[in-house]
Design a protein around this motif. Sequence first.
Motif, PDB file in Angstrom:
ATOM      1  N   VAL A 234     -33.741  41.797 -26.058  1.00  0.00           N
ATOM      2  CA  VAL A 234     -34.353  42.132 -27.351  1.00  0.00           C
ATOM      3  C   VAL A 234     -33.240  42.210 -28.395  1.00  0.00           C
ATOM      4  N   LEU A 235     -33.359  41.383 -29.427  1.00  0.00           N
ATOM      5  CA  LEU A 235     -32.438  41.412 -30.567  1.00  0.00           C
ATOM      6  C   LEU A 235     -33.205  42.022 -31.727  1.00  0.00           C
ATOM      7  N   ALA A 236     -32.701  43.126 -32.290  1.00  0.00           N
ATOM      8  CA  ALA A 236     -33.505  43.866 -33.254  1.00  0.00           C
ATOM      9  C   ALA A 236     -32.686  44.377 -34.424  1.00  0.00           C
ATOM     10  N   ALA A 245     -33.744  56.185 -30.161  1.00  0.00           N
ATOM     11  CA  ALA A 245     -32.712  55.539 -29.346  1.00  0.00           C
ATOM     12  C   ALA A 245     -33.245  54.223 -28.800  1.00  0.00           C
ATOM     13  N   PRO A 246     -32.389  53.229 -28.585  1.00  0.00           N
ATOM     14  CA  PRO A 246     -32.843  51.971 -27.972  1.00  0.00           C
ATOM     15  C   PRO A 246     -33.502  52.239 -26.623  1.00  0.00           C
ATOM     16  N   PRO A 247     -34.644  51.643 -26.340  1.00  0.00           N
ATOM     17  CA  PRO A 247     -35.382  51.937 -25.097  1.00  0.00           C
ATOM     18  C   PRO A 247     -34.619  51.553 -23.833  1.00  0.00           C
ATOM     19  N   THR A 248     -33.910  50.406 -23.870  1.00  0.00           N
ATOM     20  CA  THR A 248     -33.167  49.966 -22.697  1.00  0.00           C
ATOM     21  C   THR A 248     -31.817  49.408 -23.138  1.00  0.00           C
ATOM     22  N   ALA A 249     -30.975  49.147 -22.168  1.00  0.00           N
ATOM     23  CA  ALA A 249     -29.644  48.591 -22.450  1.00  0.00           C
ATOM     24  C   ALA A 249     -29.736  47.133 -22.885  1.00  0.00           C
ATOM     25  N   GLN A 250     -30.912  46.514 -22.734  1.00  0.00           N
ATOM     26  CA  GLN A 250     -31.069  45.104 -23.103  1.00  0.00           C
ATOM     27  C   GLN A 250     -31.398  44.922 -24.584  1.00  0.00           C
ATOM     28  N   TRP A 251     -31.489  46.040 -25.297  1.00  0.00           N
ATOM     29  CA  TRP A 251     -31.686  45.962 -26.752  1.00  0.00           C
ATOM     30  C   TRP A 251     -30.313  45.827 -27.427  1.00  0.00           C
ATOM     31  N   GLN A 252     -30.177  44.837 -28.274  1.00  0.00           N
ATOM     32  CA  GLN A 252     -28.963  44.646 -29.062  1.00  0.00           C
ATOM     33  C   GLN A 252     -29.334  44.792 -30.533  1.00  0.00           C
ATOM     34  N   LEU A 253     -28.654  45.686 -31.259  1.00  0.00           N
ATOM     35  CA  LEU A 253     -29.036  46.048 -32.619  1.00  0.00           C
ATOM     36  C   LEU A 253     -28.103  45.413 -33.654  1.00  0.00           C
ATOM     37  N   PHE A 254     -28.697  45.127 -34.829  1.00  0.00           N
ATOM     38  CA  PHE A 254     -27.959  44.506 -35.933  1.00  0.00           C
ATOM     39  C   PHE A 254     -28.322  45.224 -37.231  1.00  0.00           C
ATOM     40  N   ASP A 255     -27.310  45.559 -38.023  1.00  0.00           N
ATOM     41  CA  ASP A 255     -27.550  46.226 -39.305  1.00  0.00           C
ATOM     42  C   ASP A 255     -27.859  45.240 -40.427  1.00  0.00           C
ATOM     43  N   ASP A 256     -27.500  43.991 -40.245  1.00  0.00           N
ATOM     44  CA  ASP A 256     -27.668  42.969 -41.281  1.00  0.00           C
ATOM     45  C   ASP A 256     -28.672  41.922 -40.796  1.00  0.00           C
ATOM     46  N   PRO A 257     -29.752  41.653 -41.544  1.00  0.00           N
ATOM     47  CA  PRO A 257     -30.742  40.656 -41.099  1.00  0.00           C
ATOM     48  C   PRO A 257     -30.156  39.265 -40.960  1.00  0.00           C
ATOM     49  N   ASP A 258     -29.153  38.923 -41.766  1.00  0.00           N
ATOM     50  CA  ASP A 258     -28.531  37.602 -41.621  1.00  0.00           C
ATOM     51  C   ASP A 258     -27.753  37.502 -40.312  1.00  0.00           C
ATOM     52  N   GLU A 262     -28.473  34.871 -37.304  1.00  0.00           N
ATOM     53  CA  GLU A 262     -27.435  34.025 -36.698  1.00  0.00           C
ATOM     54  C   GLU A 262     -27.427  34.171 -35.185  1.00  0.00           C
ATOM     55  N   ARG A 263     -27.535  35.410 -34.705  1.00  0.00           N
ATOM     56  CA  ARG A 263     -27.559  35.629 -33.251  1.00  0.00           C
ATOM     57  C   ARG A 263     -28.874  35.115 -32.644  1.00  0.00           C
ATOM     58  N   GLY A 264     -29.959  35.258 -33.376  1.00  0.00           N
ATOM     59  CA  GLY A 264     -31.246  34.806 -32.869  1.00  0.00           C
ATOM     60  C   GLY A 264     -31.338  33.307 -32.693  1.00  0.00           C
ATOM     61  N   MET A 265     -30.507  32.541 -33.405  1.00  0.00           N
ATOM     62  CA  MET A 265     -30.550  31.085 -33.289  1.00  0.00           C
ATOM     63  C   MET A 265     -30.146  30.605 -31.896  1.00  0.00           C
ATOM     64  N   ASP A 266     -29.509  31.471 -31.112  1.00  0.00           N
ATOM     65  CA  ASP A 266     -29.137  31.119 -29.738  1.00  0.00           C
ATOM     66  C   ASP A 266     -30.204  31.507 -28.728  1.00  0.00           C
ATOM     67  N   ALA A 267     -31.283  32.154 -29.183  1.00  0.00           N
ATOM     68  CA  ALA A 267     -32.307  32.652 -28.262  1.00  0.00           C
ATOM     69  C   ALA A 267     -33.145  31.509 -27.699  1.00  0.00           C
ATOM     70  N   GLN A 268     -33.597  31.681 -26.466  1.00  0.00           N
ATOM     71  CA  GLN A 268     -34.510  30.727 -25.833  1.00  0.00           C
ATOM     72  C   GLN A 268     -35.889  31.346 -25.629  1.00  0.00           C
ATOM     73  N   ALA A 269     -35.925  32.539 -25.048  1.00  0.00           N
ATOM     74  CA  ALA A 269     -37.198  33.227 -24.831  1.00  0.00           C
ATOM     75  C   ALA A 269     -37.057  34.717 -25.115  1.00  0.00           C
ATOM     76  N   ALA A 270     -35.964  35.105 -25.786  1.00  0.00           N
ATOM     77  CA  ALA A 270     -35.746  36.517 -26.107  1.00  0.00           C
ATOM     78  C   ALA A 270     -36.753  36.985 -27.163  1.00  0.00           C
ATOM     79  N   THR A 271     -36.763  38.296 -27.399  1.00  0.00           N
ATOM     80  CA  THR A 271     -37.588  38.888 -28.451  1.00  0.00           C
ATOM     81  C   THR A 271     -36.692  39.255 -29.624  1.00  0.00           C
ATOM     82  N   VAL A 272     -37.046  38.783 -30.808  1.00  0.00           N
ATOM     83  CA  VAL A 272     -36.275  39.060 -32.021  1.00  0.00           C
ATOM     84  C   VAL A 272     -37.165  39.869 -32.955  1.00  0.00           C
ATOM     85  N   ILE A 273     -36.695  41.061 -33.354  1.00  0.00           N
ATOM     86  CA  ILE A 273     -37.520  41.982 -34.138  1.00  0.00           C
ATOM     87  C   ILE A 273     -36.863  42.236 -35.495  1.00  0.00           C
ATOM     88  N   PHE A 274     -37.607  41.968 -36.560  1.00  0.00           N
ATOM     89  CA  PHE A 274     -37.137  42.215 -37.918  1.00  0.00           C
ATOM     90  C   PHE A 274     -37.857  43.414 -38.513  1.00  0.00           C
TER      91      PHE A 274
END
Length: 519
Positions: A234-236, A245-258, A262-274
Amino acid sequence: MPSWRWLLHSSTPVLPGLPDRQAEMRTGGLYWLACESPDTADRLCTQLLMSLPASARALLVNAAGASRDLVKAIPDDRGPGHLTLFDLPAMSPRRMIQAVRQDVPRVRGGEQAIWLIRVPHKGWDELVAESLALWCSRAQDWLRSVGSTLLVVGDTPPPALLDILLRHNDNISGLAQVYVAQGARHLLVHFWSNDAGVNGPHDFLLLDEGNGFRVSPRPEDDNAAPIANDQRQVLADTAVLAGEAPPTAQWQLFDDPDALLERGMDAQAATVIFALSGTDDVNALARRLYQLRSHCGRAVKLVVREMLQGLRQHEEQLLLASGANLVVPLGTPFLRFLTLVRSIQGHRWQRPMAAEPSALLARLQPLQVRGSLSPRAFAAAAKKMADNTVGTEVRHQLLRLQPLPTLTPAVVLQQLQLRRYGDIACIAGDVPYLFLFACSPSLVDAALRNVFRLPWQDVLAGYESVLPSQVLSMAQFQSDESAPVDALVLEPTDAQPDVEAFRPLQPQKISLQALEARQ
């Protein structure tokens, strides 16, 4: 026995793409097409007639308006060589069924012909089941005896009607339904019987190309595609956690939507949350979603969580059409938010992809106009906005206002305070009209409370919701004369959402003297 190819045949200029097994109607068959709106039903009727060869004989019975309105757009060199028109006055469903059952077999020239009956579905519920089943049975017997085929096209079917028709499938050769879901119009063929046999349910996308519809297979899951190794990631945007708090260790957080993009462009089946902090950010977010969806494909899950201001209907549809799998409404509790995110795991985005994002932005946003206009300008703007959102779940309201007997149309417009772009008014033929952009039928009363300075019941005796396609072409909308009094126009920032206001009850102190005074 010959079979008729109806409006969805792939070799005709109307709605190409449907396989022949769902495109042919057998002689002696009774078929039913239920559409999500009167406008879609009318357009499909016109397209069917236009696609018929010159050698065909057709009869049109319209119980939902004027037959001539359905055929006026057909060029002289198109359509059947022989076309007979009939109109039925407005009546209850039972009376209409009875009238059609008695009158249709009496019509001369109904042999070896294609019959098209256009009906409104309002009020078709369990109370009409017996009458409808009897009519279908007798209609098929009569159609077989005269070698003809009949297609019933109706609009806005209640759920009970489809259940009734499916229950009496022995007396119906085919049932199809046009509906809107997830921002796209679909054609669902429940069953279809012809010389090729009986075909079971199949769902197609119904695409509006401006001058006609066509069908397209729904995007199917690619079962052969390998499972991506990032499907549980999960990219959020940090803001979506709202301090949790992030629910699991698989959550990666970003303070900047850009940076998230950029990180989401590498995703294949991940979850990206805006996170969506306000409606001013909708267009920029729609472009980010479109970028991700176009680059990453259908397996990536894109989620939007409202954090501050509530979205308007057309803005939510814009985000969904741009690539979002899910828009989580403002006020959703955190645990419920996590449940919704988990619920879309394994899903693939199923909507049709637009060629480029600016087309979506143009379609799902109102024109930059509000207030009172001349009838001609009003009609042009209302038609443009209605046409732009065809095939989406965005609904507008065109209201014919009925002033109180003591008030003039000009006074009614003077009481309007139109804040939102896309909300326009005019006086056409001494009748006031109001167009409300992106307003569902259930919110009309709330919208009227917002746009009138006084309680609207103090200004209007009532109102009638009318179809743009049936009203805006009338002669009174050809005038360039402006209204004598302009509706008050406020800045869009002052706009209030068209929602019911629910306020918690607060205890209040009241004296006995005050109570006695009120008595």
